[in-house]
Design an enzyme around this catalytic site. Structure first.
Site, PDB file in Angstrom:
ATOM      1  N   GLY A 214      48.209  41.688  39.138  1.00 34.93           N
ATOM      2  CA  GLY A 214      47.075  40.983  39.804  1.00 34.93           C
ATOM      3  C   GLY A 214      47.123  39.534  39.313  1.00 34.93           C
ATOM      4  O   GLY A 214      47.366  39.201  38.268  1.00 34.93           O
ATOM      5  N   TYR A 215      46.234  38.882  40.155  1.00 31.81           N
ATOM      6  CA  TYR A 215      46.175  37.526  39.954  1.00 31.81           C
ATOM      7  C   TYR A 215      44.558  37.081  39.714  1.00 31.81           C
ATOM      8  O   TYR A 215      43.747  37.444  40.435  1.00 31.81           O
ATOM      9  CB  TYR A 215      46.618  36.508  41.022  1.00 31.81           C
ATOM     10  N   LEU A 216      44.247  36.650  38.490  1.00 31.53           N
ATOM     11  CA  LEU A 216      42.795  36.249  38.221  1.00 31.53           C
ATOM     12  C   LEU A 216      42.604  34.709  38.715  1.00 31.53           C
ATOM     13  O   LEU A 216      41.467  34.352  39.049  1.00 31.53           O
ATOM     14  CB  LEU A 216      42.665  36.149  36.568  1.00 31.53           C
TER      15      LEU A 216
ATOM     16  N   GLU B 143      42.130  38.754  42.097  1.00 34.73           N
ATOM     17  CA  GLU B 143      41.874  38.423  43.837  1.00 34.73           C
ATOM     18  C   GLU B 143      42.727  39.793  44.328  1.00 34.73           C
ATOM     19  O   GLU B 143      43.667  40.409  43.967  1.00 34.73           O
ATOM     20  CB  GLU B 143      42.680  37.264  43.730  1.00 34.73           C
TER      21      GLU B 143
END
Length: 157
Positions: A29-31, A83
């Site tokens: 996942g992407y912070l 996100e």
């Protein structure tokens, strides 16, 4: 810290699976998935990493990359802060000549998408192209994992 040089391709069929010497499940996942930088959390089998990538050059082949192994339990908690949407895929490793191709078969909202990447030592380095490679998509932002988390393959027109 390093500079990552890679080229990215679509894959025609699943013939690559017969050539694979290793496969692993990835969840990431992407912070932060800003176009100028991404901050990724990735869990692979029993290891986890935080990775920061910079903006690609004009050709899409080269960008800054920093990666550090982190505790898997902490990574699982960080994934909860990411996100939408979490990317899940199987990565197959295939040796072709002196290069290793990483072929990602995506699941969930990105099911049906299969992308291969090869890391190079220079932008113009020659490499042996497997028969299962299809169209080159290096530099096409929609194929970046950070983009796939925002606009998954299932929603492409």
């Amino acid at each position: 810290m390093s500079v990552e040089i890679e080229r990215k391709f679509l894959v025609k069929n699943d013939a690559f699976k017969k050539e694979s010497y290793q496969k692993k499940m990835l969840k990431q996942g992407y912070l932060n998935s800003d176009k100028n930088r991404t901050v990724r959390i990735r869990i692979t089998d029993d290891t986890a990493f935080i990775t920061i990538k910079g903006k690609s050059n004009k050709a899409g082949t080269t960008r800054f990359e920093w990666e550090k192994e982190i505790n898997k339990t902490e990574a699982e908690k960080l994934l909860l802060l990411c996100e939408p949407t979490i990317i899940e895929k199987t990565r197959f490793l295939i040796q072709k000549g002196k290069h290793v191709f990483e072929v990602d078969e995506f699941y969930n909202d990105n099911k049906g998408l299969i992308v291969a990447e090869v890391e190079l030592t220079s932008e113009n380095e020659n490499f042996e192209k497997p028969k299962w490679l299809d169209k080159e998509v290096t530099g096409d932002l929609k194929y970046y994992n950070s983009s796939l988390s925002k606009l998954p393959f299932k929603d492409w027109k």
